[in-house]
Write a protein that holds these residues in place. Structure first.
Motif, PDB file in Angstrom:
ATOM      1  N   UNK A 137       0.866  -1.143   0.004  1.00  0.00           N
ATOM      2  CA  UNK A 137      -0.159   0.138   0.110  1.00  0.00           C
ATOM      3  C   UNK A 137       0.997   1.187  -0.077  1.00  0.00           C
ATOM      4  N   UNK A 138       0.845   2.251  -1.205  1.00  0.00           N
ATOM      5  CA  UNK A 138       1.428   3.158  -1.082  1.00  0.00           C
ATOM      6  C   UNK A 138       0.535   4.549  -0.559  1.00  0.00           C
ATOM      7  N   UNK A 139       1.184   5.165   0.509  1.00  0.00           N
ATOM      8  CA  UNK A 139       0.430   6.373   0.917  1.00  0.00           C
ATOM      9  C   UNK A 139       1.478   7.585   0.577  1.00  0.00           C
ATOM     10  N   UNK A 140       0.840   8.130  -0.291  1.00  0.00           N
ATOM     11  CA  UNK A 140       1.634   9.236  -1.289  1.00  0.00           C
ATOM     12  C   UNK A 140       1.199  10.639  -1.090  1.00  0.00           C
ATOM     13  N   UNK A 141       1.761  11.494  -0.674  1.00  0.00           N
ATOM     14  CA  UNK A 141       1.444  12.999  -0.657  1.00  0.00           C
ATOM     15  C   UNK A 141       2.131  13.709  -1.938  1.00  0.00           C
TER      16      UNK A 141
END
Length: 208
Positions: A137-141
């Protein structure tokens, strides 16, 4: 479920970064669903990560008899790989740097994309070895928005690169993403509300 959070945010001292807020949202959901478990958190910018350069991984890969310093780096790299393989749920927390992953995230990948460990070469191309119910899971800002089907959509390099490395090269079952995007132009509460909704949807599938 063994979960490894790989935090690729360089500024660990500030809680104001949207990638950090994404991690907090994830941890809140994780604690609610798994109150007796704790994820492993690896802060890349607070950890020695060997790099592809002389005196580091190049020497590790090319020399049979390693000097003391290089042998120590080889041990660090082996421990990073072992930790990675031991966790079937991988969460990457990262800001976007010039449309791509952070430099330390790339260094980390160079320690886990190892032939005969996470993938193998065959006569018809490489085959992933991480096929036993591994998910990422990529949590990207990001300051810009990459899902509006405009000029930024084709520049979504970070997501594309990570998805291909995890799914097509290493053989992960699924790749998910939850974004805090438009941080440079939208109100913070709007960004976080949209990110939380994406995370809710991804989280439900991530631990199925």
């Amino acid at each position: 479920m063994q979960t490894l959070i790989i935090n690729a945010q360089p500024d660990l001292s500030s809680a104001d970064h949207f990638s950090t807020k994404l991690q907090e949202l994830f941890l809140a959901k994780f604690t609610a669903q798994f109150p007796d478990d704790k994820p492993t958190i690896l802060n890349l910018y607070d950890t020695q990560i060997p790099r592809i350069e002389a005196g580091q991984l190049l020497d590790v890969w090319n020399q049979a008899d390693l000097a003391t310093d290089t042998a120590a780096l080889a041990q660090v790299s082996a421990e990073l790989l072992a930790q990675f393989k031991a966790h079937h749920r991988i969460v990457i927390v990262s800001p976007l740097h010039n449309f791509n992953v952070t430099s330390r995230m790339k260094d980390y990948l160079d320690n886990i994309l190892i032939a005969r460990e996470t993938f193998k070469y065959t006569a018809v191309g490489s085959v992933g070895l991480m096929t036993d119910d591994y998910k990422v899971l990529l949590l990207q800002a990001s300051g810009s928005i990459y899902t509006n089907n405009d000029r930024y959509t084709s520049l979504d390099i970070s997501r594309f690169y990570l998805q291909k490395m995890f799914e097509e090269i290493m053989g992960f079952d699924q790749f998910y993403i939850a974004r805090a995007q438009g941080t440079a132009t939208l109100a913070a509460n709007q960004v976080l509300a949209a990110a939380a909704a994406e995370l809710d949807q991804a989280f439900a599938q991530f631990y199925v």
